[in-house]
Design a protein around this motif. Structure first.
Motif, PDB file in Angstrom:
ATOM      1  N   PRO A   1       1.217  13.900  -1.902  1.00 47.56           N
ATOM      2  CA  PRO A   1       2.200  13.470  -2.914  1.00 47.56           C
ATOM      3  C   PRO A   1       3.013  14.636  -3.485  1.00 47.56           C
ATOM      4  O   PRO A   1       4.248  14.552  -3.575  1.00 47.56           O
ATOM      5  CB  PRO A   1       1.331  12.817  -4.005  1.00 47.56           C
ATOM      6  CG  PRO A   1       0.081  12.408  -3.282  1.00 47.56           C
ATOM      7  CD  PRO A   1      -0.151  13.466  -2.256  1.00 47.56           C
TER       8      PRO A   1
ATOM      9  N   ASP B   1      -3.836  15.300   3.347  1.00 45.94           N
ATOM     10  CA  ASP B   1      -3.720  14.039   2.598  1.00 45.94           C
ATOM     11  C   ASP B   1      -3.869  14.275   1.095  1.00 45.94           C
ATOM     12  O   ASP B   1      -3.240  13.580   0.290  1.00 45.94           O
ATOM     13  CB  ASP B   1      -4.790  13.047   3.071  1.00 45.94           C
ATOM     14  CG  ASP B   1      -4.513  12.555   4.490  1.00 45.94           C
ATOM     15  OD1 ASP B   1      -3.341  12.538   4.881  1.00 45.94           O
ATOM     16  OD2 ASP B   1      -5.470  12.213   5.204  1.00 45.94           O
TER      17      ASP B   1
ATOM     18  N   LYS C   1       2.634   2.050  -3.379  1.00 43.21           N
ATOM     19  CA  LYS C   1       1.778   2.740  -4.365  1.00 43.21           C
ATOM     20  C   LYS C   1       1.787   4.255  -4.131  1.00 43.21           C
ATOM     21  O   LYS C   1       1.822   5.052  -5.069  1.00 43.21           O
ATOM     22  CB  LYS C   1       0.341   2.212  -4.274  1.00 43.21           C
ATOM     23  CG  LYS C   1       0.175   0.818  -4.858  1.00 43.21           C
ATOM     24  CD  LYS C   1      -1.261   0.339  -4.730  1.00 43.21           C
ATOM     25  CE  LYS C   1      -1.392  -1.094  -5.274  1.00 43.21           C
ATOM     26  NZ  LYS C   1      -2.748  -1.638  -5.065  1.00 43.21           N
ATOM     27  N   LYS C   2       1.774   4.646  -2.846  1.00 36.94           N
ATOM     28  CA  LYS C   2       1.789   6.081  -2.529  1.00 36.94           C
ATOM     29  C   LYS C   2       3.145   6.698  -2.874  1.00 36.94           C
ATOM     30  O   LYS C   2       3.225   7.845  -3.313  1.00 36.94           O
ATOM     31  CB  LYS C   2       1.470   6.306  -1.052  1.00 36.94           C
ATOM     32  CG  LYS C   2       0.028   5.993  -0.682  1.00 36.94           C
ATOM     33  CD  LYS C   2      -0.386   6.704   0.600  1.00 36.94           C
ATOM     34  CE  LYS C   2      -1.895   6.606   0.782  1.00 36.94           C
ATOM     35  NZ  LYS C   2      -2.368   7.438   1.901  1.00 36.94           N
TER      36      LYS C   2
ATOM     37  N   GLU D   1       0.186   9.675   9.010  1.00 37.59           N
ATOM     38  CA  GLU D   1      -1.050   8.970   9.355  1.00 37.59           C
ATOM     39  C   GLU D   1      -1.253   8.808  10.867  1.00 37.59           C
ATOM     40  O   GLU D   1      -2.209   8.185  11.313  1.00 37.59           O
ATOM     41  CB  GLU D   1      -1.059   7.588   8.683  1.00 37.59           C
ATOM     42  CG  GLU D   1      -1.169   7.676   7.168  1.00 37.59           C
ATOM     43  CD  GLU D   1      -0.946   6.338   6.458  1.00 37.59           C
ATOM     44  OE1 GLU D   1      -1.280   6.236   5.263  1.00 37.59           O
ATOM     45  OE2 GLU D   1      -0.425   5.396   7.108  1.00 37.59           O
TER      46      GLU D   1
ATOM     47  N   ARG E   1       0.847  -1.209   0.000  1.00 39.28           N
ATOM     48  CA  ARG E   1       0.000   0.000   0.000  1.00 39.28           C
ATOM     49  C   ARG E   1       0.877   1.252   0.000  1.00 39.28           C
ATOM     50  O   ARG E   1       0.620   2.215  -0.739  1.00 39.28           O
ATOM     51  CB  ARG E   1      -0.905  -0.007   1.239  1.00 39.28           C
ATOM     52  CG  ARG E   1      -1.836   1.202   1.328  1.00 39.28           C
ATOM     53  CD  ARG E   1      -2.586   1.227   2.653  1.00 39.28           C
ATOM     54  NE  ARG E   1      -1.730   1.600   3.763  1.00 39.28           N
ATOM     55  CZ  ARG E   1      -1.471   2.850   4.108  1.00 39.28           C
ATOM     56  NH1 ARG E   1      -1.976   3.864   3.413  1.00 39.28           N
ATOM     57  NH2 ARG E   1      -0.694   3.114   5.148  1.00 39.28           N
ATOM     58  N   LEU E   2       1.935   1.223   0.823  1.00 41.55           N
ATOM     59  CA  LEU E   2       2.831   2.373   0.913  1.00 41.55           C
ATOM     60  C   LEU E   2       3.618   2.570  -0.382  1.00 41.55           C
ATOM     61  O   LEU E   2       3.860   3.704  -0.805  1.00 41.55           O
ATOM     62  CB  LEU E   2       3.804   2.189   2.093  1.00 41.55           C
ATOM     63  CG  LEU E   2       3.175   2.242   3.492  1.00 41.55           C
ATOM     64  CD1 LEU E   2       4.190   1.830   4.552  1.00 41.55           C
ATOM     65  CD2 LEU E   2       2.639   3.633   3.801  1.00 41.55           C
TER      66      LEU E   2
ATOM     67  N   LEU F   1       3.302   7.545  -6.425  1.00 45.18           N
ATOM     68  CA  LEU F   1       2.574   8.790  -6.693  1.00 45.18           C
ATOM     69  C   LEU F   1       3.473   9.998  -6.412  1.00 45.18           C
ATOM     70  O   LEU F   1       3.482  10.972  -7.184  1.00 45.18           O
ATOM     71  CB  LEU F   1       1.317   8.839  -5.821  1.00 45.18           C
ATOM     72  CG  LEU F   1       0.174   9.748  -6.266  1.00 45.18           C
ATOM     73  CD1 LEU F   1      -0.243   9.467  -7.704  1.00 45.18           C
ATOM     74  CD2 LEU F   1      -1.022   9.571  -5.328  1.00 45.18           C
TER      75      LEU F   1
ATOM     76  N   ILE G   1       5.118   8.851   5.095  1.00 47.36           N
ATOM     77  CA  ILE G   1       3.667   8.624   4.906  1.00 47.36           C
ATOM     78  C   ILE G   1       3.066   8.050   6.194  1.00 47.36           C
ATOM     79  O   ILE G   1       1.997   8.478   6.648  1.00 47.36           O
ATOM     80  CB  ILE G   1       3.419   7.675   3.714  1.00 47.36           C
ATOM     81  CG1 ILE G   1       3.838   8.348   2.393  1.00 47.36           C
ATOM     82  CG2 ILE G   1       1.945   7.257   3.641  1.00 47.36           C
ATOM     83  CD1 ILE G   1       3.942   7.408   1.202  1.00 47.36           C
TER      84      ILE G   1
END
Length: 897
Positions: A60, A56, A18-19, A91, A15-16, A22, A87
């Protein structure tokens, strides 16, 4: 469970990733921007946030801007794994990243992003050195991007603190942030406050601050009035006792208690009939602290003597804790034991635990190299989970099994032999100890063997950065007491940046000029540019000098870590291990243990002892087996579980105080904001009238009412006489209450008319705040006394925490009644006389004379008055206090007179 953990961890990393992709998608665009265009992005982001976008939404692009600016200003570009960490921090979670992965740089991403809101970001470090270093280092990046940076360290005045807190980003230590919060809730005027509302915090070495230090609450103290002679007497008595006969030591519980024989000797020594009688509780308490000081607290382990004072040693970081004192008389007991000057015992003015302080932030996150073992605690107390971030390069360090010996002498002999053997290969060695005493003993042994080495412990912490920075040089040997939060990486072959900085200081450059020279920020100042050129030249020379040495160290096998004892927490061991093998470097770690080590004796268990006996090992013969390492980790888990229980218990009790603290501080803040409280004062007058009458007329029959006491109380509290009621016994209670309210409110409005309304409103605020502060301090003491004795309720099958909650809230209600009564008494009885000054001054200044209101702190005098507060009549210190509390004047309103 291991499989499930691995599954969820892999899913989280994907998941991280993918960010991160970005963020990377913006990289080329950012590289094309000029410096001015890159800086202009900050204002653009601020406008987007004000128009409704969230942090949020812009993450990016903002991270890409920060990464590009970092490369231009600091010469460092964030790795993808560092963006992952950034990231996670945004959070509100904990990023676990190995030593040497660049956590300081990781924090710049969420710090920059969240600072764009304008609500402030706090970066919390474990000591002043790191706070100042990181602010100066990363402040170059934030300054380039148009944000302001401040630092909170010991020794700043209020104005300097306020400026630092008003900056977009504020660096500081957990202690400084916490104490400033408490002090802000003790001020009389709003302009004396320094902090803004708590918005977002990133806690560096989060396990050290939120777990290790959470056992000790923050306390602001004032000087108490107890004599110090009792500490000396108790110490003299304890030194006459014998172990096992007069007292018993329970090392596992870290406690020592008197036996029956010991109690009898105490009664004889102090000349009392029964030591456990309530009248002798103070003597009994002092004997207990003297016993603890003499049997459990060790010199050069728990504390050191420095300049004639007892200074606590932090058990987790090995640093000296200047300004911190053990509570409840223990510090004085140690002073008596060591024969240094005994300081007066203190009175608690304000207190809070780190758990409850940090839970007040709107968003909280943290980073460290070791947090996974305490994830349950982070989840249950702070609602934060732990995400393990992959390393930038694979870890190739070799972690050897523990080596176990039967006794300490054999273990230390083996450590010295290992040092001699590894030293001969040129490998740098870092030897970790858990006490100053051990580090100095090992140093002595190595000196006798002719091994040159450096020692880093609380006694020479001033050289900390230099010693740590050069601990990776060829043939170097360093002995260090605990390695948590040192903040300086050990680079194989030596640290060229540190050496270049040192050379610049030799050439006469100031720290400010060096801070500029080490960065990449643009400037037209020729002197600064010349300094930067000099620095770059020296740095290149040092890198070239060290290149060959760095290669030699790698070929020799990298940094060797030797642990001389397992710490009670696995995290501390892992922090020591993590000093080796950073960024893919080679390295090796090994712990040397003996069955006489404290952890092994107390928590190793019979299984480990019997295992060794079966093998039949000799004293100098080691056992090296994976099963032993597992047993040792099991012992550590036991201690960690017990310590978690202690911290949880501290928090359960403090949660009761925290609820009350929030009510008091919220009301205080409302008054400080300048809100008109005249309506509240009038309500207090009416409520107090009802309470006073009810107190003396609670019996069913009027013949049983204490009318004499009632009218004496009315005279003291309200300054009123009601002759139509005082001269008769036929009284209607409701009629009396209504008449008292009417007369009291009439007197209130008369008081109000005596001075300008603005001055009277200010006077009301000062009186209410001082009434609150005085009673709140007494309440803290009372709650502390309640807590010390509440544990005995468990004997009667009653939950002590539940009993503390119920009785604590009853005491809180009683405190609120006293605050109302104090406030009413002060407001209605304060003498308001114009000061004899020039006519124009009379209009804007008034003198306030108060019957019983005393100043608790000279710094908090009402600004409307430049004269001291005086009583109308002098009251002797030992006479009953005129406020009607029943206490002596010196212990009540006259305590600070």
């Amino acid at each position: 469970m291991g499989f499930l953990d691995s599954f969820f961890s892999n899913r989280e990393i994907k998941r991280l990733e993918k960010k991160v992709q970005l963020v990377n998608s913006y990289s080329d665009r950012m590289k094309k921007l000029s410096d001015d265009e890159l800086v202009g992005k900050t204002d653009e982001f601020k406008k987007r946030l004000k128009s409704g976008e969230t942090v949020d939404d812009i993450l990016p692009e903002a991270y890409a801007v920060c990464r590009e600016a970092s490369e231009r200003v600091l010469g460092m570009r964030h790795y993808d794994v560092q963006i992952m960490g950034g990231i996670v921090l945004n959070e509100g979670r904990i990023a676990e990243m190995k030593t040497g992965e660049g956590k300081t740089l990781v924090a710049t991403l969420p710090v920059y992003l969240n600072a764009l809101t304008g609500d402030g970001v706090h970066v919390v470090t474990v000591n002043d050195y790191l706070a100042k270093r990181d602010m100066e280092w990363m402040g170059k990046l934030y300054g380039f991007l148009g944000l302001t940076t401040g630092v909170i360290v010991h020794g700043l005045d209020n104005e300097e603190r306020r400026q630092a807190y008003n900056a977009d980003i504020t660096y500081g230590t957990n202690n400084e942030f916490g104490f400033d919060y408490l002090r802000d809730n003790m001020v009389i005027y709003k302009h004396q406050m320094v902090q803004r509302p708590l918005n977002y915090a990133i806690v560096d070495e989060v396990d050290s601050i939120l777990v290790d230090e959470a056992r000790t609450p923050l306390i602001i103290s004032g000087r108490g009035d107890k004599s110090t002679s009792l500490y000396t007497q108790a110490d003299t008595f304890i030194k006459t006792l014998k172990n096992e006969e007069d007292y018993i030591i329970n090392e596992k519980e870290n406690a020592s208690t008197l036996t029956e024989e010991g109690l009898q000797k105490a009664e004889k020594f102090f000349g009392v009939e029964s030591m456990t009688d309530i009248a002798n509780m103070e003597i009994y308490h002092n004997i207990g602290q003297a016993l603890r000081a003499n049997t459990l607290m060790k010199l050069d382990v728990d504390y050191v003597i420095k300049d004639g004072e007892i200074v606590i040693v932090d058990e987790f970081t090995g640093r000296l804790m200047f300004g911190r004192r053990y509570s409840a008389g223990l510090h004085q007991a140690i002073e008596a034991k060591e024969g240094v000057k005994i300081q007066n015992e203190s009175k608690t003015l304000a207190t809070i635990t780190f758990q409850n302080y940090f839970r007040m932030y709107k968003k909280l996150s943290g980073m460290t190299g070791t947090a996974k073992t305490e994830e349950e605690e982070f989840n249950s107390i702070y609602n934060m989970d732990v995400v393990q971030i992959p390393t930038n390069k694979p870890v190739i360090r070799v972690d050897q099994n523990d080596v176990v010996y039967t006794n300490e002498e054999a273990k230390y002999n083996a450590v010295v032999e290992e040092v001699i053997e590894k030293h001969a290969t040129g490998q740098p060695l870092l030897i970790g100890t858990i006490s100053i005493e051990t580090s100095e003993m090992l140093s002595d042994r190595l000196r006798k063997k002719g091994i040159q080495h450096q020692v880093l412990n609380a006694k020479n912490h001033e050289k900390e950065a230099e010693i740590v920075a050069q601990a990776g040089r060829y043939n170097s040997v360093t002995i260090a007491t605990n390695m948590a939060g040192r903040g300086t990486d050990i680079i194989l072959g030596g640290n060229p940046d540190f050496m270049a900085n040192k050379e610049m200081r030799k050439l006469g450059y100031t720290d400010e000029v060096i801070a500029f020279a080490t960065g990449f920020a643009p400037s037209h100042d020729e002197e600064l540019l010349e300094a930067r050129s000099t620095y770059q030249r020296i740095l290149s020379e040092k890198k070239e000098e060290l290149k060959e040495e760095q290669q030699k160290v790698r070929e020799a096998g990298g940094l060797v870590i030797i642990g001389t004892e397992r710490h009670e927490s696995r995290r501390i061991d892992n922090q020591l291990r993590g000093r080796s093998g950073r960024q893919g470097d080679p390295g090796e770690t090994r712990f040397f243990i003996s069955l006489e080590d404290e952890l092994m004796r107390l928590f190793g268990g019979e299984r480990l002892q019997s295992l060794v006996e079966k093998v039949g090992m000799e004293a100098d013969e080691p056992i090296e087996a994976r099963i032993l390492t597992k047993n040792i980790e099991g012992a550590q888990k036991k201690v960690e579980g017990r310590n978690f229980g202690i911290r949880k218990s501290v928090l359960q009790y403090d949660d009761v105080m925290n609820t009350q603290r929030e009510i008091i501080y919220t009301e205080r803040r409302r008054v400080l904001e300048g809100e008109d409280i005249s309506g509240q004062i009038q309500n207090m007058i009416e409520q107090t009238a009802e309470a006073v009458v009810a107190e003396y007329t609670h019996h069913e029959f009027s013949e049983e009412w204490d009318l004499r006491g009632l009218f004496a109380k009315i005279a003291i509290v309200f300054g009123l006489h009601l002759p139509e009621f005082e001269n008769t016994t036929d009284i209607d209670k409701n009629e009396l209450i209504e008449r008292l309210k009417e007369e009291a409110l009439k007197k209130y409005h008369e008081q109000e008319a005596k001075i300008p309304l603005e001055n009277f409103r200010e006077l009301e605020r000062v009186i209410l705040l001082q009434s609150v502060d005085g009673r709140w301090m007494d309440h803290i003491d009372a709650m502390d006394q309640l807590r010390q004795g509440i544990g005995l309720r468990a004997i009667g099958q009653e939950d002590p925490v539940r009993a503390y909650q119920l009785e604590g809230f009853d005491m809180f209600d009683a405190m609120n009644d006293l605050i109302r009564e104090d406030t009413v008494r002060f407001v209605l009885n304060v003498n308001l006389e114009p000061k004899r000054e020039e006519p124009e001054v009379i209009e804007r200044k008034q003198v306030v004379k108060m019957d019983t209101l005393t100043e608790r702190d000279p710094a908090t005098k009402p600004e409307a008055s430049k004269e001291p507060v005086k009583g109308k009549t002098k009251v002797a210190r030992n006479e009953p206090c005129p406020c009607g509390s029943g206490k002596k004047y010196k212990n009540c309103c006259g305590r600070n007179a």
